[in-house]
Design a protein around this motif. Structure first.
Motif, PDB file in Angstrom:
ATOM      1  N   ARG A 116       0.798  -1.301  -0.073  1.00 17.71           N
ATOM      2  CA  ARG A 116       0.077   0.021  -0.030  1.00 17.71           C
ATOM      3  C   ARG A 116       0.830   1.218  -0.002  1.00 17.71           C
ATOM      4  O   ARG A 116       1.932   1.281   0.810  1.00 17.71           O
ATOM      5  N   ARG A 152      -6.046   6.491   5.807  1.00 15.80           N
ATOM      6  CA  ARG A 152      -5.832   5.417   5.120  1.00 15.80           C
ATOM      7  C   ARG A 152      -4.898   4.498   5.811  1.00 15.80           C
ATOM      8  O   ARG A 152      -5.038   3.182   5.751  1.00 15.80           O
ATOM      9  N   ARG A 155      -7.635   2.578   8.150  1.00 17.02           N
ATOM     10  CA  ARG A 155      -8.128   1.523   7.261  1.00 17.02           C
ATOM     11  C   ARG A 155      -7.212   0.375   7.141  1.00 17.02           C
ATOM     12  O   ARG A 155      -7.799  -0.633   7.132  1.00 17.02           O
ATOM     13  N   PHE A 156      -6.128   0.418   6.909  1.00 16.81           N
ATOM     14  CA  PHE A 156      -5.008  -0.513   6.590  1.00 16.81           C
ATOM     15  C   PHE A 156      -5.048  -1.377   7.864  1.00 16.81           C
ATOM     16  O   PHE A 156      -4.982  -2.666   7.871  1.00 16.81           O
ATOM     17  N   ARG A 158      -7.470  -1.454  10.232  1.00 22.52           N
ATOM     18  CA  ARG A 158      -8.670  -2.290  10.248  1.00 22.52           C
ATOM     19  C   ARG A 158      -8.654  -3.728   9.582  1.00 22.52           C
ATOM     20  O   ARG A 158      -9.286  -4.597   9.772  1.00 22.52           O
ATOM     21  N   ARG A 159      -8.221  -3.438   8.370  1.00 20.99           N
ATOM     22  CA  ARG A 159      -8.269  -4.431   7.302  1.00 20.99           C
ATOM     23  C   ARG A 159      -7.376  -5.805   7.790  1.00 20.99           C
ATOM     24  O   ARG A 159      -7.568  -6.858   7.417  1.00 20.99           O
ATOM     25  N   HIS A 160      -6.452  -5.627   8.824  1.00 19.81           N
ATOM     26  CA  HIS A 160      -5.520  -6.350   9.132  1.00 19.81           C
ATOM     27  C   HIS A 160      -5.977  -7.074  10.594  1.00 19.81           C
ATOM     28  O   HIS A 160      -5.048  -7.889  10.960  1.00 19.81           O
ATOM     29  N   GLN A 161      -6.989  -6.690  10.856  1.00 14.12           N
ATOM     30  CA  GLN A 161      -7.654  -7.287  12.285  1.00 14.12           C
ATOM     31  C   GLN A 161      -7.235  -8.671  12.284  1.00 14.12           C
ATOM     32  O   GLN A 161      -7.066  -9.277  13.400  1.00 14.12           O
ATOM     33  N   THR A 163      -5.804 -10.792   9.967  1.00 15.47           N
ATOM     34  CA  THR A 163      -5.073 -11.320   9.057  1.00 15.47           C
ATOM     35  C   THR A 163      -3.583 -11.386   9.621  1.00 15.47           C
ATOM     36  O   THR A 163      -3.129 -10.976  10.826  1.00 15.47           O
ATOM     37  N   TRP A 166       1.802  -7.131   9.977  1.00 17.31           N
ATOM     38  CA  TRP A 166       1.845  -5.794   8.971  1.00 17.31           C
ATOM     39  C   TRP A 166       2.917  -4.952   9.475  1.00 17.31           C
ATOM     40  O   TRP A 166       3.405  -4.911  10.570  1.00 17.31           O
ATOM     41  N   THR A 250      -9.459  -3.146  17.488  1.00 14.24           N
ATOM     42  CA  THR A 250      -9.209  -4.065  16.684  1.00 14.24           C
ATOM     43  C   THR A 250      -8.259  -5.043  17.512  1.00 14.24           C
ATOM     44  O   THR A 250      -7.862  -6.172  16.860  1.00 14.24           O
TER      45      THR A 250
END
Length: 419
Positions: A116, A152, A155-156, A158-161, A163, A166, A250
């Motif tokens: 990203r 952003r 958001r990054f 949250r999307r990796h909560q 997974t 990172w 998260t």
């Protein structure tokens, strides 16, 4: 699951201002390790950022002016960075913020290793452009970009909560001038006092020859710049708090390492100087704090540098920091966890390969060598923290020898010289 890693890199922030960021201080600094003797590799934005990303000193990466991005890419440095290495370990990666001066020459460039990419193209302040994953976009202002990048990043996160791990960088443009704080903070420090002991230093006879005849800086102007920096840092404080909130909500805060640094410090009239680039504490020193899993809160006086960030991140990811290429920095992971810094470096180099000076920090001493004029300065920072009196009668033979060795070394050989 492996730990996440977040770097927060502010722009032109002096060490002394960290305490004014209340939530960052309470929620990050006081809950982690506050490293009071943190330094940049070189006190200039672009070269410092090149050093952060590669764990190379400027004398090893060769990017010594603020137009850093073109030579950085031309030399292939972007193909071996913290991002390329940590991504190979299975980490998702994201860059959110200011990258390097000169990026606008390649407006659709995306750095290797970054999944990203939200990077400011160094355009005009009233017309900034942003590269979002290779697509150029517009934001209303440079400060609006900081909010854009922070959103952003959240958001990054949250999307990796749920997974894998990172690695991310948040690099706001604040508190780089000219000051444009948000309306919420535009008057937070109105009239703040600014009169440090070294302001417009009266006796400059101990300084190098080019400094001695400098005119005094306008004290009111210096105060206004200071005021603006403090107000802009309140916006950064808001953004850091927002990121910490998302990490907590998260469930990722307890497995995320957070490093807070600046690219360089800043001089506001000390020694009659304005700006950065110079070998004094206000310019070469940076705020430096780390919060992470299992880290006991403490304040530490170990000598740490920006070049230590990459090896520490790789160590957290379970990688050998020296696999493939020796790094100039060293991993802080073990002493951060144990609290035992007894085996840490005893000497540290700061340099400016453009202005041709080197500084050696060891113990309470700061030895500065001006290579082009063969002049030197030596300060005892315990007795003289504001560097008002160079110890002109001292024998600096050993300081000079060690500085010269460090200035020509790299990797393991450089680190061995630090012990």
């Amino acid at each position: 699951m492996a730990d996440n890693v977040l770097w927060i890199i502010t722009d032109d922030q002096m060490r002394s201002t960290l305490r004014t960021m209340d939530r960052t201080w309470r929620r990050l600094v006081r809950k982690g390790v506050h490293l009071r003797r943190g330094y940049c590799a070189m006190p200039l934005c672009g070269p410092a950022r090149a050093s952060i990303l590669t764990s190379r000193y400027p004398h090893n990466h060769g990017c010594d002016t603020n137009m850093t991005h073109p030579p950085f890419v031309a030399q292939g440095h972007d193909r071996d960075t913290v991002a390329t290495r940590i991504r190979a370990a299975g980490y998702d990666t994201g860059y959110f913020g200011k990258y390097m001066n000169g990026l606008a020459q390649q407006p659709t460039y995306v750095g290797p290793g970054w999944d990203r990419w939200v990077a400011l193209l160094d355009g005009m302040i009233d017309d900034p452009r942003v590269n979002v994953d290779g697509t150029v976009r517009q934001v209303p202002s440079q400060r609006a970009f900081d909010r854009f990048a922070a959103k952003r990043l959240r958001r990054f996160i949250r999307r990796h909560q749920d997974t894998g791990p990172w690695f991310a960088v948040f690099a706001p443009t604040a508190p780089h001038g000219p000051a444009t704080p948000s309306p919420e903070h535009a008057h937070d420090f109105d009239g703040v006092a600014w009169d440090p002991p070294a302001s417009n230093e009266a006796d400059m006879s101990d300084k190098p020859s080019w400094l001695r005849d400098l005119p005094p800086q306008d004290r009111d102007r210096m105060r206004r710049v200071y005021e603006g920096k403090l107000e802009e840092l309140q916006d950064v404080d808001d953004q850091v708090a927002g990121v910490l909130d998302v990490l907590r909500r998260t469930g990722q805060l307890r497995r995320t390492w957070i490093f807070f640094v600046s690219d360089n410090g800043y001089l506001l009239g000390e020694h009659r100087l304005f700006h950065k680039s110079q070998p004094y504490e206000e310019s070469a020193g940076i705020p430096f704090a780390v919060r992470g899993p299992g880290v006991e809160p403490r304040t530490v006086d170990a000598l740490v540098s920006q070049v230590d960030l990459m090896p520490t991140a790789l160590d957290i990811a379970g990688l050998d920091p020296d696999a493939g290429r020796d790094l100039d920095g060293r991993s802080m992971l073990e002493p951060l966890r144990s609290g035992d810094w007894s085996g840490w470096r005893r000497r540290l180099l700061v340099e400016n390969t453009n202005l041709d000076w080197s500084m050696l920090r060891t113990g309470s001493s700061a030895y500065i060598e001006h290579h082009d004029t063969a002049e030197w300065e030596l300060y005892d920072l315990e007795r003289d923290p504001h560097q008002l009196t160079s110890l002109r009668d001292a024998d600096v033979t050993e300081f000079a020898r060690t500085t010269g060795q460090l200035f020509s070394a790299q990797g393991r050989a450089l680190r061995a010289l630090e012990q």
